[in-house]
Design an enzyme around this catalytic site. Structure first.
Site, PDB file in Angstrom:
ATOM      1  CG  PHE A  16      -1.751  -1.286   1.244  1.00 37.23           C
ATOM      2  CD1 PHE A  16      -2.859  -1.431   0.427  1.00 37.23           C
ATOM      3  CD2 PHE A  16      -1.359  -2.353   2.026  1.00 37.23           C
ATOM      4  CE1 PHE A  16      -3.589  -2.610   0.418  1.00 37.23           C
ATOM      5  CE2 PHE A  16      -2.077  -3.541   2.028  1.00 37.23           C
ATOM      6  CZ  PHE A  16      -3.190  -3.673   1.231  1.00 37.23           C
ATOM      7  CB  SER A 120       2.093  -3.339  17.328  1.00 38.46           C
ATOM      8  OG  SER A 120       2.583  -2.111  17.757  1.00 38.46           O
ATOM      9  CG  ASP A 137       1.744   1.396   6.710  1.00 39.05           C
ATOM     10  OD1 ASP A 137       0.611   1.924   6.784  1.00 39.05           O
ATOM     11  OD2 ASP A 137       2.174   0.834   5.697  1.00 39.05           O
ATOM     12  CG  HIS A 140      -4.462   2.534   9.310  1.00 39.75           C
ATOM     13  ND1 HIS A 140      -3.250   2.433   9.920  1.00 39.75           N
ATOM     14  CD2 HIS A 140      -4.209   2.807   8.007  1.00 39.75           C
ATOM     15  CE1 HIS A 140      -2.287   2.626   9.027  1.00 39.75           C
ATOM     16  NE2 HIS A 140      -2.844   2.851   7.852  1.00 39.75           N
TER      17      HIS A 140
HETATM   18  N1  SAH Z   1       3.756  -1.365   5.258  1.00 42.51           N
HETATM   19  C1  SAH Z   1       2.995  -2.244   4.371  1.00 42.51           C
HETATM   20  C2  SAH Z   1       1.506  -2.234   4.657  1.00 42.51           C
HETATM   21  C3  SAH Z   1       1.101  -2.590   6.060  1.00 42.51           C
HETATM   22  S1  SAH Z   1      -0.632  -2.970   6.164  1.00 42.51           S
HETATM   23  C4  SAH Z   1       3.270  -1.865   2.906  1.00 42.51           C
HETATM   24  O1  SAH Z   1       4.228  -1.130   2.638  1.00 42.51           O
HETATM   25  O2  SAH Z   1       2.566  -2.329   2.020  1.00 42.51           O
HETATM   26  C5  SAH Z   1      -0.869  -3.030   7.887  1.00 42.51           C
HETATM   27  C6  SAH Z   1      -0.302  -4.272   8.578  1.00 42.51           C
HETATM   28  O3  SAH Z   1      -0.417  -4.058   9.979  1.00 42.51           O
HETATM   29  C7  SAH Z   1      -1.035  -5.594   8.283  1.00 42.51           C
HETATM   30  O4  SAH Z   1      -0.138  -6.520   7.694  1.00 42.51           O
HETATM   31  C8  SAH Z   1      -1.522  -6.082   9.655  1.00 42.51           C
HETATM   32  O5  SAH Z   1      -1.361  -7.479   9.850  1.00 42.51           O
HETATM   33  C9  SAH Z   1      -0.648  -5.301  10.615  1.00 42.51           C
HETATM   34  N2  SAH Z   1      -1.275  -5.025  11.911  1.00 42.51           N
HETATM   35  C10 SAH Z   1      -2.468  -4.440  12.144  1.00 42.51           C
HETATM   36  N3  SAH Z   1      -2.699  -4.311  13.467  1.00 42.51           N
HETATM   37  C11 SAH Z   1      -1.610  -4.849  14.095  1.00 42.51           C
HETATM   38  C12 SAH Z   1      -1.245  -5.027  15.467  1.00 42.51           C
HETATM   39  N4  SAH Z   1      -2.052  -4.630  16.464  1.00 42.51           N
HETATM   40  N5  SAH Z   1      -0.057  -5.629  15.754  1.00 42.51           N
HETATM   41  C13 SAH Z   1       0.753  -6.041  14.751  1.00 42.51           C
HETATM   42  N6  SAH Z   1       0.466  -5.891  13.437  1.00 42.51           N
HETATM   43  C14 SAH Z   1      -0.707  -5.305  13.110  1.00 42.51           C
HETATM   44 MG    MG Z   2      -0.387   2.282   4.967  1.00 46.03          MG
END
Ligand code: SAH
Ligand code: MG
Length: 206
Positions: A16, A120, A137, A140
């Site tokens: 993304f 995270s 990232d 959200h």
């Molecule tokens: N940086 C990537 C896109 C990340 S999408 C790119 O360049 O394309 C967001 C990611 O965050 C997803 O893979 C999802 O599994 C992870 N994610 C969402 N909530 C999370 C959490 N609480 N702990 C760890 N990972 C999480």
């Molecule tokens: Mg993003």
């Protein structure tokens, strides 16, 4: 000089971060890499990891890549960014870890990038890295975006880079939580705005 190029084109990996944002992330990460190691929260299939990994490899740094690899809300079945290729029928869950790992291998980054597979905030509580660059990232939702900021931003050293993706000043263009986090960072007195490219907002830790 422009930042080192990843061995494979990041835009061929599902993800993304667009090419302009990736270039801006690499440029900022190069500055941060002078101060310490790099970390990203939210890796998915490793697109952003490629930009960060190439910079880290060149600078003799490492990347800590944190993701539970089960996808965010928008990656779940029926949601806007669901990818059936990432469905693990056995687990009945999204699984981006295998593709992420393949991305690292293809780009020669297996010794530069360390994957931390899990939630995270829980991960942040276990480790105390001295980061030169942090890329946010992950999830959200407002709760998750704020939790990631609170759990990780304090690990940046002075002069380190904070990069936040999906920051849209205009609510018509995208969701608010990353923008809220960026606003908080700007108001904290701890970060100075550095650049904005697409939806990538970059700050320097004072
Ligand atoms: N940086 C990537 C896109 C990340 S999408 C790119 O360049 O394309 C967001 C990611 O965050 C997803 O893979 C999802 O599994 C992870 N994610 C969402 N909530 C999370 C959490 N609480 N702990 C760890 N990972 C999480
Ligand atoms: Mg993003």
């Amino acid at each position: 000089m422009s930042p080192p190029k990843p061995l494979i084109d990041p835009q061929t990996v599902p993800g993304f971060l667009d090419a302009d944002e990736g270039a801006a992330l690499a440029q900022a990460a190069e500055i941060g890499a002078q101060r310490g190691d790099l970390a990203e929260i939210g890796a998915y299939c490793g697109r952003s990891t490629l930009y960060l990994g190439a910079v880290a490899q060149h600078a003799g740094r490492r990347v800590l890549s944190v993701d539970h690899h089960r996808g965010s809300e928008e990656h779940q079945p029926g949601e806007a960014f669901y990818d059936p290729a990432l469905w693990d029928a056995d687990a009945r869950a999204v699984d981006s870890l295998a593709v992420f790992r393949r991305t690292l291998r293809r780009a020669g980054l297996e010794e530069t990038v360390f994957a931390l597979v899990g939630q995270s905030e829980a991960a942040a509580a276990m480790i105390a890295p001295q980061l030169g660059c942090l890329f946010l990232d992950g999830g959200h939702s407002l709760a998750q975006a704020l939790a990631d900021y609170r759990a990780w931003a304090g690990k940046l050293v002075s002069g380190g880079i904070l990069a936040i993706h999906d920051v849209f000043a205009d609510p018509a263009q995208g969701g608010r939580p990353p923008y809220e986090v960026a606003t908080r960072a700007a108001a904290s007195g701890l970060f100075a705005p550095w650049s904005q490219t697409g939806s990538l907002a970059v700050f320097v830790r004072l």
